[in-house]
Design a protein around this motif. Structure first.
Motif, PDB file in Angstrom:
ATOM      1  N   ASP A 172       0.616  -1.415  -0.105  1.00 14.93           N
ATOM      2  CA  ASP A 172       0.138  -0.326  -0.044  1.00 14.93           C
ATOM      3  C   ASP A 172       0.779   1.295   0.002  1.00 14.93           C
ATOM      4  OD1 ASP A 172      -2.542  -1.401  -0.052  1.00 14.93           O
ATOM      5  OD2 ASP A 172      -2.389  -1.365   2.140  1.00 14.93           O
ATOM      6  N   ASP A 173       2.245   1.054   0.083  1.00 17.49           N
ATOM      7  CA  ASP A 173       2.955   2.275  -0.069  1.00 17.49           C
ATOM      8  C   ASP A 173       3.127   2.973  -1.325  1.00 17.49           C
ATOM      9  OD1 ASP A 173       3.691   2.294   2.705  1.00 17.49           O
ATOM     10  OD2 ASP A 173       5.403   0.918   2.535  1.00 17.49           O
ATOM     11  N   PRO A 174       3.065   4.388  -1.440  1.00 13.53           N
ATOM     12  CA  PRO A 174       3.282   4.689  -2.935  1.00 13.53           C
ATOM     13  C   PRO A 174       4.498   4.622  -3.301  1.00 13.53           C
ATOM     14  CG  PRO A 174       2.345   6.309  -1.318  1.00 13.53           C
ATOM     15  CD  PRO A 174       2.805   5.394  -0.504  1.00 13.53           C
ATOM     16  N   SER A 175       4.554   3.994  -4.667  1.00 11.37           N
ATOM     17  CA  SER A 175       5.946   3.678  -5.445  1.00 11.37           C
ATOM     18  C   SER A 175       6.204   4.891  -6.411  1.00 11.37           C
ATOM     19  CB  SER A 175       5.726   2.567  -6.304  1.00 11.37           C
ATOM     20  OG  SER A 175       4.600   2.444  -6.980  1.00 11.37           O
ATOM     21  N   ASP A 176       5.230   5.666  -6.666  1.00 12.47           N
ATOM     22  CA  ASP A 176       5.679   6.808  -7.804  1.00 12.47           C
ATOM     23  C   ASP A 176       4.291   7.806  -7.911  1.00 12.47           C
ATOM     24  OD1 ASP A 176       3.949   5.259  -9.762  1.00 12.47           O
ATOM     25  OD2 ASP A 176       5.338   3.949  -9.498  1.00 12.47           O
ATOM     26  N   ILE A 177       4.686   8.938  -8.379  1.00 12.41           N
ATOM     27  CA  ILE A 177       3.650  10.013  -8.449  1.00 12.41           C
ATOM     28  C   ILE A 177       3.700  10.264 -10.010  1.00 12.41           C
ATOM     29  CG2 ILE A 177       2.965  12.217  -8.202  1.00 12.41           C
ATOM     30  CD1 ILE A 177       3.913  12.067  -5.306  1.00 12.41           C
ATOM     31  N   LYS A 188      -1.100  16.951 -13.279  1.00  9.97           N
ATOM     32  CA  LYS A 188      -1.982  16.319 -12.050  1.00  9.97           C
ATOM     33  C   LYS A 188      -0.661  15.312 -11.801  1.00  9.97           C
ATOM     34  CE  LYS A 188      -6.071  16.348 -13.595  1.00  9.97           C
ATOM     35  NZ  LYS A 188      -5.787  17.080 -14.683  1.00  9.97           N
ATOM     36  N   GLY A 189      -0.510  14.846 -10.542  1.00 11.88           N
ATOM     37  CA  GLY A 189       0.220  13.860 -10.254  1.00 11.88           C
ATOM     38  C   GLY A 189      -0.570  12.745  -9.656  1.00 11.88           C
ATOM     39  N   VAL A 190      -0.401  11.702 -10.402  1.00 13.75           N
ATOM     40  CA  VAL A 190      -1.319  10.343 -10.023  1.00 13.75           C
ATOM     41  C   VAL A 190      -0.468   9.483  -9.200  1.00 13.75           C
ATOM     42  CG1 VAL A 190      -2.325   8.352 -10.885  1.00 13.75           C
ATOM     43  CG2 VAL A 190      -2.312  10.546 -12.381  1.00 13.75           C
ATOM     44  N   VAL A 191      -1.080   9.263  -7.803  1.00 14.09           N
ATOM     45  CA  VAL A 191      -0.283   8.440  -6.899  1.00 14.09           C
ATOM     46  C   VAL A 191      -0.681   7.122  -7.196  1.00 14.09           C
ATOM     47  CG1 VAL A 191      -0.048   8.312  -4.599  1.00 14.09           C
ATOM     48  CG2 VAL A 191      -0.539  10.418  -5.212  1.00 14.09           C
ATOM     49  N   LEU A 192       0.414   6.210  -7.315  1.00 13.46           N
ATOM     50  CA  LEU A 192       0.384   4.689  -7.441  1.00 13.46           C
ATOM     51  C   LEU A 192       1.154   3.893  -6.433  1.00 13.46           C
ATOM     52  CD1 LEU A 192       0.259   4.763 -11.354  1.00 13.46           C
ATOM     53  CD2 LEU A 192      -1.812   4.753  -9.572  1.00 13.46           C
ATOM     54  N   THR A 193       0.756   2.480  -5.946  1.00 13.43           N
ATOM     55  CA  THR A 193       1.570   2.012  -4.927  1.00 13.43           C
ATOM     56  C   THR A 193       2.251   0.782  -5.666  1.00 13.43           C
ATOM     57  OG1 THR A 193      -0.541   0.454  -4.693  1.00 13.43           O
ATOM     58  CG2 THR A 193      -0.365   2.597  -3.515  1.00 13.43           C
ATOM     59  N   TYR A 377      -8.805  -2.203  -8.546  1.00 10.77           N
ATOM     60  CA  TYR A 377      -7.649  -2.107  -7.588  1.00 10.77           C
ATOM     61  C   TYR A 377      -6.492  -1.306  -8.403  1.00 10.77           C
ATOM     62  CZ  TYR A 377      -5.095  -5.313 -10.935  1.00 10.77           C
ATOM     63  OH  TYR A 377      -4.572  -6.120 -12.042  1.00 10.77           O
ATOM     64  N   THR A 378      -6.589  -1.160  -9.688  1.00  7.35           N
ATOM     65  CA  THR A 378      -5.613  -0.175 -10.573  1.00  7.35           C
ATOM     66  C   THR A 378      -5.843   1.108 -10.401  1.00  7.35           C
ATOM     67  OG1 THR A 378      -6.838  -0.241 -12.699  1.00  7.35           O
ATOM     68  CG2 THR A 378      -5.542  -2.106 -12.159  1.00  7.35           C
ATOM     69  N   VAL A 379      -7.194   1.570 -10.071  1.00 11.67           N
ATOM     70  CA  VAL A 379      -7.652   3.026  -9.958  1.00 11.67           C
ATOM     71  C   VAL A 379      -6.840   3.619  -8.600  1.00 11.67           C
ATOM     72  CG1 VAL A 379      -9.525   4.902  -9.523  1.00 11.67           C
ATOM     73  CG2 VAL A 379     -10.047   2.554 -10.955  1.00 11.67           C
ATOM     74  N   THR A 380      -6.185   4.930  -9.216  1.00 15.08           N
ATOM     75  CA  THR A 380      -5.296   5.652  -8.211  1.00 15.08           C
ATOM     76  C   THR A 380      -6.296   6.049  -6.889  1.00 15.08           C
ATOM     77  OG1 THR A 380      -4.010   7.779  -7.944  1.00 15.08           O
ATOM     78  CG2 THR A 380      -6.082   7.721  -9.523  1.00 15.08           C
ATOM     79  N   ALA A 391     -11.948  14.337  -6.875  1.00 13.39           N
ATOM     80  CA  ALA A 391     -13.360  14.191  -6.790  1.00 13.39           C
ATOM     81  C   ALA A 391     -13.886  14.326  -8.271  1.00 13.39           C
ATOM     82  CB  ALA A 391     -13.803  15.403  -5.788  1.00 13.39           C
ATOM     83  N   LYS A 392     -13.543  15.299  -8.959  1.00 10.93           N
ATOM     84  CA  LYS A 392     -14.130  15.388 -10.445  1.00 10.93           C
ATOM     85  C   LYS A 392     -13.746  14.014 -11.298  1.00 10.93           C
ATOM     86  CE  LYS A 392     -13.135  20.281 -11.014  1.00 10.93           C
ATOM     87  NZ  LYS A 392     -12.295  21.070 -11.344  1.00 10.93           N
ATOM     88  N   ALA A 393     -12.381  13.227 -10.849  1.00 14.36           N
ATOM     89  CA  ALA A 393     -12.301  12.040 -11.736  1.00 14.36           C
ATOM     90  C   ALA A 393     -12.736  10.788 -11.148  1.00 14.36           C
ATOM     91  CB  ALA A 393     -10.554  12.054 -11.772  1.00 14.36           C
ATOM     92  N   ILE A 394     -13.088  10.819  -9.906  1.00 12.11           N
ATOM     93  CA  ILE A 394     -13.187   9.244  -9.505  1.00 12.11           C
ATOM     94  C   ILE A 394     -14.448   9.817  -8.302  1.00 12.11           C
ATOM     95  CG2 ILE A 394     -12.720   7.615  -7.864  1.00 12.11           C
ATOM     96  CD1 ILE A 394      -9.918   8.329  -8.092  1.00 12.11           C
ATOM     97  N   ASP A 395     -15.666   9.143  -8.782  1.00  9.64           N
ATOM     98  CA  ASP A 395     -16.921   9.364  -8.091  1.00  9.64           C
ATOM     99  C   ASP A 395     -17.095   8.927  -6.767  1.00  9.64           C
ATOM    100  OD1 ASP A 395     -17.994   6.985  -8.395  1.00  9.64           O
ATOM    101  OD2 ASP A 395     -18.784   7.423 -10.200  1.00  9.64           O
TER     102      ASP A 395
END
Length: 521
Positions: A172-177, A188-193, A377-380, A391-395
């Motif tokens: 669950d730790d972020p690997s990259d932005i 915009k910086g997408v946070v992924l784990t 599970y793939t969704v940031t 909030a605009k991108a993910i309801d």
């Protein structure tokens, strides 16, 4: 197999690969001749983790890497992640203002870079906010650290400290932005784990049939998911040899495919068109080529056939994703019908929910067009420090709104019709540039085509086509007449402009913003 649970983090995956693949060749620097085994990669990663710790990288720190494809990029990334830091890849086409914005937004004060690339002084563009710059390649200037000096810092840190840092990482730790291209505003910086990355590309690399003995010439840039996660990370996971390509030079790529017995090449259609059109292509032995994915949402069926017949690929697949979904939504599989491969981006990936929705957010019937929504599970978890944009991108129900228009066929294959923002209205009808491009690409005289909507006094907007000719004799009137026989009148381009080459961004995608600038003239 759940690779996020098996390996927990990207650095631990590297350690497992050293145990599984050992002395097999993992990485080759084709510019210097140096080569690493999987054991060597693990050893160098540990050196880089120790050095990153000595440099002051702590869990949660954001650290940027800004440079072209090279082994040092990989080791810098693994060193950052192994120390618990969060990797921030930077686009090599960015200029000082763009780099300054992302470094300020992410809070990254350490940057791994090169002294120069493609005539640009990278060191000279770094803002004063950067505390430490590490030069991966090229002359060291000012207070920057050279790569050898950086690794030497690690001698002060026990190997056990690196082990503890790596073992402390969780899925669950972020690997990259991963910062978006910024074509619709500020990046915009997408946070992924770690877990998302390993699970997504553990699955997808299996679908793509990556296996020990394969040799992957990685042309897509490492700052992009295609070069990074579907590139060197997937190679390390599957025992595939990584062959980084610094820049795309057709002669060099053809020579390297032959010399290195390359079996895997991924990239946009233009890359393969350049290879196939090269006058000395047949002078090179390309028989080692085995697998490819032309990375575009619409791939002409003729290109799929030519990739097999002219370049000799045994397996050609298509797939689809976007940064906000770890660049994975759907994929074709080996054994899928050739027309489904050419006409779609496959079926939803394992364990993901994908629907085509109407304006009310509800799933539409098969065959109807709507916005592609993804949940799973793939969704940031969101954009870095951008709760409003998240909030605009993910309801509220967890659906990522992709902004892509798609439709499912009766067999469950998804076709991407266009970007929602690219759609234009011609005489009251919705027109989708990607659909028009797909048809125009079927003309034998068209090598490449891009379509945009341009203002029209009578219809509101009409299609304008920008074409790279495969046949020098092709005229605009001829193409328009040909199109009238194959598409509804409101879709037919009213204007055709022939250009020598498509404008492209650093990810090798067509820069439609540049075309819109021309279309307004």
């Amino acid at each position: 197999m759940r690779h996020d649970l098996e390996f927990r983090s990207i650095p631990r995956m590297v350690r497992s690969s050293a145990e599984r693949f050992g002395a097999a060749e993992a990485l080759a620097d084709l510019d210097t001749g140096r080569r690493w085994s999987f054991t060597d990669v693990d050893r160098t990663m540990t050196e880089a983790v120790r050095a990153a710790v000595a440099l002051g990288v702590r869990p949660g720190d954001r650290v940027a890497v800004w440079g072209p494809n090279c082994p040092e990029w990989i080791f810098a990334a693994l060193g950052i992640q192994g120390a618990g830091g969060i990797l921030v890849p930077l686009n090599t086409r960015f200029k000082a203002e763009e780099v300054g914005y992302i470094l300020a937004k992410s809070g990254a004060r350490v940057v791994f870079t090169v002294s120069e690339f493609l005539g640009t002084d990278f060191l000279g563009m770094l803002p004063e906010s950067v505390r430490t710059a590490v030069v991966m390649r090229g002359p060291v200037k000012g207070d920057a650290l050279g790569w050898t000096d950086f690794l030497a810092l690690g001698e002060k840190v026990p190997a056990e400290a690196a082990d503890r840092a790596i073992d402390a990482l969780s899925p669950d730790d972020p690997s990259d932005i991963m910062f978006t291209s910024g074509t619709t505003g500020r990046p915009k910086g997408v946070v992924l784990t770690h877990g998302q990355s390993l699970r997504a590309y553990g699955w997808l690399s299996g679908v793509f049939t990556f296996a020990p003995g394969d040799r992957y010439l990685i042309i897509p840039p490492f700052f992009h998911t295609l070069g990074y996660k579907a590139g060197w990370m997937a190679c390390l996971l599957r025992g595939v040899t990584i062959l980084p390509q610094l820049t795309f030079d057709v002669d060099e790529v053809l020579a390297r495919i032959a010399e290195e017995k390359v079996s895997i090449v991924l990239g946009p259609p233009t890359l393969f068109e350049d290879l196939m059109r090269h006058p000395r292509r047949k002078d090179h032995d390309l028989s080692s080529l085995r697998f490819t994915v032309p990375t575009a949402t619409t791939v002409p069926a003729e290109l799929v056939r030519r990739l097999r017949s002219e370049l000799g690929f045994d397996l050609v697949l298509t797939a689809y994703g976007l940064t906000e979904s770890t660049s994975l939504v759907s994929s074709c599989h080996p054994g899928d019908d050739a027309e489904d491969v050419a006409q779609s981006v496959g079926r939803p990936a394992l364990d993901l929910e994908v629907i085509v929705a109407g304006e009310d957010g509800r799933a539409l019937p098969v065959g109807e067009r709507g916005e592609v929504l993804v949940r799973g599970y793939t969704v940031t978890s969101g954009y870095w420090d951008e709760p409003g944009e998240t909030a605009k991108a993910i309801d509220a129900d967890g659906w990522l709104h992709t902004g892509d228009i798609g439709r499912f066929n009766e067999r469950g294959f998804l076709a991407i019709v266009d970007r929602k923002k690219d759609m234009f209205i011609a005489g009251g009808f919705n027109a989708y540039p990607a659909e028009i491009e797909h048809i125009l690409a079927g003309h034998p005289g068209v090598a490449e085509v891009a379509v945009i909507g341009v203002p029209d006094d009578r219809l509101g907007e009409v299609a304008a086509a920008f074409v790279v000719r495969g046949d020098a004799a092709l005229t605009g009137w001829e193409l328009i007449a040909w199109a009238r026989d194959r598409m509804a009148n409101f879709k037919v381009p009213r204007r055709v402009e022939f250009i020598d080459a498509m404008p492209r961004n650093a990810s090798m995608k067509v820069d439609k913003g540049a075309l819109r600038g021309r279309g307004a003239n």
